[in-house]
Write a protein that holds these residues in place. Sequence first.
Motif, mmCIF file in Angstrom:
data_model
loop_
_atom_site.group_PDB
_atom_site.id
_atom_site.type_symbol
_atom_site.label_atom_id
_atom_site.label_comp_id
_atom_site.label_asym_id
_atom_site.label_seq_id
_atom_site.Cartn_x
_atom_site.Cartn_y
_atom_site.Cartn_z
ATOM 1 N N THR A 30 25.802 2.130 -10.405
ATOM 2 C CA THR A 30 24.665 2.385 -11.295
ATOM 3 C C THR A 30 23.304 2.084 -10.679
ATOM 4 N N GLY A 31 23.272 1.616 -9.432
ATOM 5 C CA GLY A 31 21.967 1.341 -8.845
ATOM 6 C C GLY A 31 22.042 0.786 -7.440
ATOM 7 N N PHE A 32 20.863 0.577 -6.862
ATOM 8 C CA PHE A 32 20.796 -0.023 -5.529
ATOM 9 C C PHE A 32 19.452 -0.713 -5.329
ATOM 10 N N HIS A 33 19.423 -1.569 -4.324
ATOM 11 C CA HIS A 33 18.230 -2.343 -3.956
ATOM 12 C C HIS A 33 18.040 -2.210 -2.449
ATOM 13 N N ILE A 34 16.879 -1.678 -2.067
ATOM 14 C CA ILE A 34 16.535 -1.495 -0.655
ATOM 15 C C ILE A 34 15.387 -2.428 -0.317
ATOM 16 N N LYS A 35 15.455 -3.047 0.856
ATOM 17 C CA LYS A 35 14.345 -3.873 1.326
ATOM 18 C C LYS A 35 14.076 -3.527 2.784
ATOM 19 N N GLN A 36 12.802 -3.296 3.084
ATOM 20 C CA GLN A 36 12.384 -2.948 4.438
ATOM 21 C C GLN A 36 11.150 -3.750 4.818
ATOM 22 N N THR A 37 11.065 -4.074 6.089
ATOM 23 C CA THR A 37 9.882 -4.720 6.639
ATOM 24 C C THR A 37 9.430 -3.897 7.842
ATOM 25 N N HIS A 38 8.141 -3.571 7.848
ATOM 26 C CA HIS A 38 7.577 -2.758 8.923
ATOM 27 C C HIS A 38 6.337 -3.455 9.469
ATOM 28 N N ARG A 39 6.235 -3.495 10.791
ATOM 29 C CA ARG A 39 5.107 -4.163 11.437
ATOM 30 C C ARG A 39 4.067 -3.144 11.892
ATOM 31 N N TYR A 40 2.809 -3.596 11.878
ATOM 32 C CA TYR A 40 1.701 -2.779 12.356
ATOM 33 C C TYR A 40 0.637 -3.698 12.929
ATOM 34 N N ASP A 41 -0.282 -3.132 13.696
ATOM 35 C CA ASP A 41 -1.372 -3.902 14.294
ATOM 36 C C ASP A 41 -2.644 -3.675 13.498
ATOM 37 N N ASP A 42 -2.734 -4.311 12.336
ATOM 38 C CA ASP A 42 -3.904 -4.126 11.495
ATOM 39 C C ASP A 42 -3.943 -5.206 10.423
ATOM 40 N N SER A 43 -5.055 -5.283 9.722
ATOM 41 C CA SER A 43 -5.191 -6.233 8.627
ATOM 42 C C SER A 43 -4.515 -5.681 7.373
ATOM 43 N N ALA A 44 -4.187 -6.559 6.458
ATOM 44 C CA ALA A 44 -3.596 -6.142 5.187
ATOM 45 C C ALA A 44 -4.551 -5.234 4.426
ATOM 46 N N THR A 45 -5.820 -5.564 4.437
ATOM 47 C CA THR A 45 -6.821 -4.788 3.706
ATOM 48 C C THR A 45 -6.897 -3.357 4.219
ATOM 49 N N ASN A 46 -6.949 -3.183 5.532
ATOM 50 C CA ASN A 46 -7.041 -1.831 6.075
ATOM 51 C C ASN A 46 -5.727 -1.076 5.918
ATOM 52 N N ALA A 47 -4.607 -1.752 6.099
ATOM 53 C CA ALA A 47 -3.308 -1.090 5.926
ATOM 54 C C ALA A 47 -3.160 -0.575 4.492
ATOM 55 N N TYR A 48 -3.543 -1.392 3.532
ATOM 56 C CA TYR A 48 -3.505 -0.986 2.121
ATOM 57 C C TYR A 48 -4.386 0.246 1.917
ATOM 58 N N ARG A 49 -5.584 0.230 2.498
ATOM 59 C CA ARG A 49 -6.512 1.349 2.366
ATOM 60 C C ARG A 49 -5.901 2.630 2.931
ATOM 61 N N VAL A 50 -5.290 2.537 4.116
ATOM 62 C CA VAL A 50 -4.655 3.709 4.723
ATOM 63 C C VAL A 50 -3.513 4.205 3.837
ATOM 64 N N PHE A 51 -2.711 3.279 3.325
ATOM 65 C CA PHE A 51 -1.573 3.653 2.478
ATOM 66 C C PHE A 51 -2.049 4.430 1.254
ATOM 67 N N VAL A 52 -3.062 3.923 0.587
ATOM 68 C CA VAL A 52 -3.530 4.523 -0.663
ATOM 69 C C VAL A 52 -4.453 5.717 -0.430
ATOM 70 N N ASP A 53 -5.453 5.557 0.417
ATOM 71 C CA ASP A 53 -6.489 6.582 0.561
ATOM 72 C C ASP A 53 -6.113 7.725 1.503
ATOM 73 N N ASP A 54 -5.205 7.479 2.429
ATOM 74 C CA ASP A 54 -4.873 8.494 3.430
ATOM 75 C C ASP A 54 -3.412 8.918 3.392
ATOM 76 N N ILE A 55 -2.755 8.792 2.253
ATOM 77 C CA ILE A 55 -1.320 9.075 2.181
ATOM 78 C C ILE A 55 -0.987 10.495 2.646
ATOM 79 N N ASP A 56 -1.892 11.427 2.382
ATOM 80 C CA ASP A 56 -1.629 12.808 2.778
ATOM 81 C C ASP A 56 -1.602 12.975 4.299
ATOM 82 N N SER A 57 -2.217 12.042 5.022
ATOM 83 C CA SER A 57 -2.246 12.157 6.485
ATOM 84 C C SER A 57 -0.997 11.591 7.159
ATOM 85 N N TRP A 58 -0.270 10.694 6.501
ATOM 86 C CA TRP A 58 0.879 10.080 7.165
ATOM 87 C C TRP A 58 2.220 10.390 6.503
#
Length: 171
Positions: A30-58
């Motif tokens: 009836t369900g599942f739970h997935i957990k992932q951790t991904h590393r990047y070379d950037d600040s949390a603030t900028n990564a969040y911005r890229v995730f939200v504001d530039d989703i169409d690019s990635w």
Amino acid sequence: MRKTTHLCLLMSALCLSPFASAEVVSSDSTGFHIKQTHRYDDSATNAYRVFVDDIDSWWPVDHTWFGADGTLTIDPVAGGCFCEIAGDRQAQHMTVSYVDPGHVLRLTGGLGPLQGLGLNGTMTLTFSDSELTLEYIVSGYPSVDLTQLAPVVDKVLSLQMTSFTQSTTQE
């Protein structure tokens, strides 16, 4: 072109495997739970911005409903839409349920075919300096074996998040 892009992303995911971990934490009929951790070379603030504001690019275009004709957006407010718009054709992929800008974004809904299967999920994305943690918990009354579907969803999300971390590092 799409095959080349898909192959490049897959090869990148394999090459970046030391910088990412992904697992199906649990699954049953009836369900599942997935957990992932991904590393990047950037600040949390900028990564969040890229995730939200530039989703169409990635976000890989071959994992959208309308392909190159569509535009993906995330409206980062409670009740906001993670949507794809291609003229009159529109899809609400998920709904934003929690926002702590630069730190946490929580979305609810079933991505892709999960939506059509009547399944719902909660995806929590936690941003820190140099790391994104994604947890996706899905449940419902399925017409398919979710223990078989969970690893597929895990792989697709890993591909998408690898594309995200690459775009974040490049900025």
